[in-house]
Write an enzyme that holds these catalytic residues in place. Structure first.
Site, PDB file in Angstrom:
ATOM      1  N   HIS A 191      25.454 -40.991   7.578  1.00 52.30           N
ATOM      2  CA  HIS A 191      25.972 -39.812   6.865  1.00 52.30           C
ATOM      3  C   HIS A 191      26.671 -40.204   5.573  1.00 52.30           C
ATOM      4  O   HIS A 191      26.464 -39.583   4.525  1.00 52.30           O
ATOM      5  CB  HIS A 191      26.948 -39.032   7.747  1.00 52.30           C
ATOM      6  CG  HIS A 191      27.732 -38.022   6.971  1.00 52.30           C
ATOM      7  ND1 HIS A 191      27.214 -36.795   6.631  1.00 52.30           N
ATOM      8  CD2 HIS A 191      28.957 -38.092   6.396  1.00 52.30           C
ATOM      9  CE1 HIS A 191      28.100 -36.146   5.907  1.00 52.30           C
ATOM     10  NE2 HIS A 191      29.163 -36.908   5.755  1.00 52.30           N
ATOM     11  N   CYS A 504      11.793 -35.001   3.956  1.00 51.96           N
ATOM     12  CA  CYS A 504      13.162 -34.887   3.453  1.00 51.96           C
ATOM     13  C   CYS A 504      14.047 -36.038   3.902  1.00 51.96           C
ATOM     14  O   CYS A 504      15.247 -36.042   3.637  1.00 51.96           O
ATOM     15  CB  CYS A 504      13.778 -33.554   3.870  1.00 51.96           C
ATOM     16  SG  CYS A 504      13.840 -33.309   5.661  1.00 51.96           S
TER      17      CYS A 504
END
Length: 572
Positions: A191, A504
């Site tokens: 992340h 993506c």
């Protein structure tokens, strides 16, 4: 003398600034220590309360300016806790009646409240427990004279140094002052790495021990091009890296010439380059870098950094803003993808042994439709302001897609009955991130409008390699022939049904992967906005026919190393 620390290059660029350590401070104290001057100890506690109010008010006001009123609201709740006599009075009484030190009285009383509130079958009271816990920690820091790290209050150029950056941490970062960051853990698809690219700041992850090797205020250089961190650089090193930074910015300026150019191969085949975003705040970077659409809007960031669920109206305004800003270009919105490495404190999700394989994404949304339906309603209402595509994450079976689609159609009918205008041109798709879904791509392709391949998870699930684990990072292989075969299978299945496939995951913007993906027939490459112009320059110099030949040979390779060597021989 300078010190070199090696890590994983997560986001391009060079940052030079003082270190700001985002680490938990030592808040230990002697719980059994008794005080004789109880009035003085009460005064000490009261002073800590007032100092916390001043600090929280500053943080709240700063958060409102940087992040908006909705994100600042959590600090309003914290300020209310500090004014609650039902909490404050028992702490003062414990000091007076038991000669307890202020730290002990504070933690004993607040722990009792937290335990009671968390045991209640009431979401609001559970949220209050989280507020009390956070406020107690802040007051304790003032009692002990220890400063808490607070990234939202940074007002000078710094490089953030921490174990890792949570979504809540990154939501507070002010890009004006945060020049870059370096963390102990993480990989290119963690992340913190993804967010650094979204924020367009240099980053190094996976250094293992940087928080032990850097002190608050040390001058450090983050070389996001090579994965190097230099602590307390020499004068010569400073000069060399300042020059490297200038050359990096000069190349970025040169790339700007491609901002409005088409993405087309030397033999005339067009490709679509889209951007991944987390919030409407990312839109300027999307536009500056010439994105041809948004291939992934991570809506979970609307839910983070706050103490309650965003309302349907709040979501509607955010989606509307993005759709309007893109001026009719395609915007692919992923519905809530919470779980795994992304948590929401106010949902009180159970701890799981394998959270990446557990109760998350579409599984959570189908089970908790009070969360799912408001998001779908907000998206449907916003659909008239642009070209909206909706995709569901972590779909493992065709029945999950059918159920999600049925709920969406039900809400569409409800909204029409309420008098809302809804676009009739919304495409529905799924993320392909589970090998089982890729294996049944031909089945899914008959019912979905498009696929978006989420390689970050597809790779870790296919190779059984946790992408957050440094010990098995050697198995996280984006160019492994097994991954290429799955990608090929998905693309071919979609094209057979007249549908399209995007990607993506981080692989879509990777310069080694791009020639392979082009050859496999990928329709849309969606990546961090900062990668778009480099990808455009690369694709505009490639031949689609040659890349098709390359890809056909690559899927027949035995190892990732063979694939990389093959690409290097084709693309020089």
């Amino acid at each position: 003398m300078s010190k070199l620390i090696k890590g994983i290059a997560a986001s391009d660029g060079v940052a030079i600034a003082k270190a700001y350590l985002l680490v938990e401070p030592d808040l230990t104290f002697d719980k059994n220590e008794k005080v004789t001057d109880v009035e003085g100890e009460v005064a000490k506690f009261n002073s800590a309360i007032e100092a916390s109010k001043v600090e929280l008010t500053k943080i709240r006001n700063n958060a409102e300016v940087q992040l908006g009123a909705d994100k600042a609201a959590i600090f309003d709740a914290h300020l209310l806790v500090l004014d609650d006599p039902e909490l404050i009075q028992p702490i003062q009484d414990k000091i007076k009646n038991e000669n307890a030190n202020a730290a002990t009285a504070l933690t004993d009383v607040t722990t009792q409240f937290v335990t009671i509130f968390e045991s209640m079958d009431n979401e609001y009271m559970k949220e209050r427990a989280a507020d009390i816990r956070d406020v107690s920690k802040r007051v304790l820091s003032h009692i002990l004279g220890v400063e808490l790290p607070n990234p939202s209050m940074i007002d000078e150029s710094v490089v953030i140094v921490g174990n890792d950056l949570t979504p809540s941490d990154t939501a507070q970062l002010n890009k004006e002052f945060v020049q870059g960051f370096a963390t102990n853990i993480g990989g290119r698809t963690s992340h913190s790495a993804i967010m650094s690219r979204s924020l367009e700041i240099p980053a190094i992850v996976g250094t293992k021990s940087i928080t032990q090797e850097v002190k608050q205020g040390d001058m450090i250089i983050v070389d996001g091009l090579n994965g190097d961190v230099i602590v307390n650089p020499t004068e010569d090193e400073l000069i060399a890296y300042q020059d490297k930074r200038e050359r990096y910015f000069a190349d970025k300026k040169e790339l700007q010439k491609l901002r409005d150019a088409d993405t087309v191969t030397v033999d005339g085949v067009h490709a679509e380059l889209a951007a991944n975003i987390g919030t409407p705040n990312d839109l300027p970077g999307v536009i500056e870098n010439g994105a041809q659409g948004i291939g992934l809007y991570r809506t979970e960031f609307l839910y983070m950094g706050r103490d309650q669920m965003p309302t349907e109206e709040e979501q509607f305004e955010a989606y509307k803003e993005v759709l309007e800003a893109m001026g009719g270009k395609r915007v692919v919105v992923r519905t809530l993808d919470i779980g795994g490495d992304k948590e929401l404190s106010y949902l009180n999700l159970p701890e799981e042994m394998n959270p990446f394989l557990g109760y998350r994404a579409i599984r959570l949304c189908l089970a908790q439709q009070d969360i799912f339906r408001p998001q779908l309603r907000a998206l449907l209402r916003a659909s008239v302001y642009g070209k909206l595509n909706i995709m569901f994450p972590m779909v493992a079976t065709i029945n999950e897609f059918r159920e999600a689609k049925a709920i969406l159609l039900e809400e569409k009918e409800n909204l029409k009955n309420e008098g809302h205008d809804i676009s009739d041109d919304i495409e529905l798709g799924i993320m392909v991130e589970i090998p089982a879904t890729a294996a049944l791509a031909d089945v899914f392709a008959k019912e979905v409008d498009f696929f978006s391949i989420g390689t970050n998870d597809l790779i870790q699930y296919t190779l059984a390699a946790d992408r957050m684990s440094e010990r098995v990072s050697y198995l996280y292989q984006p160019y492994n022939p097994s991954i290429l075969r799955l990608v090929k299978q998905v693309i071919e299945a979609s094209h057979k049904e007249g549908k399209w496939t995007g990607m993506c995951g981080e692989m879509a913007g990777d310069e080694t992967a791009i020639p392979l993906l082009l050859g496999l027939g990928l329709d849309e490459f969606s990546m961090s906005a900062t990668s778009i112009l480099k990808a455009r320059r690369q694709i505009n110099g490639l031949s689609k026919n040659e890349m098709t030949e390359l890809a056909n040979r690559a899927v027949d390779c035995a190892t990732q190393e063979e694939v990389i060597e093959l690409v290097n021989n084709y693309v020089k």
